[in-house]
Design a protein around this motif. Structure first.
Motif, mmCIF file in Angstrom:
data_model
loop_
_atom_site.group_PDB
_atom_site.id
_atom_site.type_symbol
_atom_site.label_atom_id
_atom_site.label_comp_id
_atom_site.label_asym_id
_atom_site.label_seq_id
_atom_site.Cartn_x
_atom_site.Cartn_y
_atom_site.Cartn_z
ATOM 1 N N GLU A 181 -6.577 -2.512 0.830
ATOM 2 C CA GLU A 181 -6.952 -1.637 1.932
ATOM 3 C C GLU A 181 -6.261 -2.044 3.232
ATOM 4 O OE1 GLU A 181 -11.003 -0.172 4.301
ATOM 5 O OE2 GLU A 181 -11.164 -1.240 2.387
ATOM 6 N N SER A 182 -6.135 -3.361 3.447
ATOM 7 C CA SER A 182 -5.535 -3.831 4.700
ATOM 8 C C SER A 182 -4.013 -3.774 4.674
ATOM 9 C CB SER A 182 -5.988 -5.260 5.000
ATOM 10 O OG SER A 182 -5.497 -6.159 4.020
ATOM 11 N N PRO A 184 -1.837 -1.306 2.729
ATOM 12 C CA PRO A 184 -1.658 -0.193 1.785
ATOM 13 C C PRO A 184 -0.221 0.057 1.366
ATOM 14 C CG PRO A 184 -2.096 0.625 4.003
ATOM 15 C CD PRO A 184 -2.334 -0.846 4.042
#
Length: 223
Positions: A181-182, A184
């Motif tokens: 998520e951090s 991508p």
């Protein structure tokens, strides 16, 4: 590989903790999980206890209930970045040393009297490839994980004559949902998976690694 071993895993509720517990149980171990997470059970553990590992007295009291154990996996820890080393308002230093160093030291202090009851036992710690050098806006993380690595070497020197093997794995970026998520746009296929890391952790706790002392073993995938 770990038949009949009693293994304590800190940070057992996290992604890597669960992967290590799954591999350990598949290798024949009895797994005792510890984490600050308030839940009745954690997958792949035979016993689970909510515990604040930053509380030294509470940690010792919990370990005293286990009897002898064969291995300790010090997986509990944390990561954050963004503050400079000279920022007087930053709270990252105290936070990451508490999460990465104090939890490891408290669990180790509580575990050593139990580990030394066995002729052969092991401690496996989690360092970091990224902490092999200082990185801007990551000083707290690099210094805390650097301390974990130096503590691993010191503990190995102190304990190997007592039959306790102490080593550490140094992952690069671990393929977890928060990391994806951090970052991508990263190539996730090059990251090391929790399962790959768990394989190495369990190997270091096994009789096959009895001759390895004080190693800081990179586990970086293809990154």
């Amino acid at each position: 590989m770990l038949d009949s071993h009693r293994i304590v895993i800190t940070g057992a509720a996290g992604t890597l903790g669960q992967a290590a517990a799954e591999k350990a149980r598949a290798s024949g171990a009895y797994v005792i999980g510890l984490d600050i997470v308030d839940t009745d059970s954690v997958p792949n553990t035979d016993e689970y206890y909510q515990l604040n590992l930053m509380d030294r007295d509470a940690t010792k009291a919990r370990f005293d209930t286990f009897g002898s154990i064969d291995a300790l996996f010090n997986i509990a820890g944390g990561f954050t970045m963004g503050d400079t080393a000279f920022d007087p308002t930053s709270e990252q230093w105290d936070k990451l040393f508490a999460l990465n160093v104090n939890t490891m030291r408290n669990a180790t202090m509580a575990a050593v009297p139990l580990l030394t009851r066995k002729p052969k036992s092991a401690i496996v710690n989690i360092g970091a490839m990224g902490a092999l050098k200082g990185i801007g806006t990551m000083s707290a993380y690099c210094c805390s994980k650097g301390s974990v690595m130096k503590l691993t070497e010191s503990l190995s020197d102190e304990l190997r004559e007592s039959g306790v093997n102490v080593n550490a794995v140094l992952p690069s970026v671990i393929d977890t949902a928060p990391n994806r998520e951090s970052m991508p746009d990263a190539d996730f296929s090059k990251w090391v998976s929790p399962a790959q890391l768990a394989e190495v952790i369990c190997f270091l706790a096994s009789p096959a690694a009895s001759g390895i002392h004080g190693a800081l073993l990179p586990v970086r995938g293809l990154s």
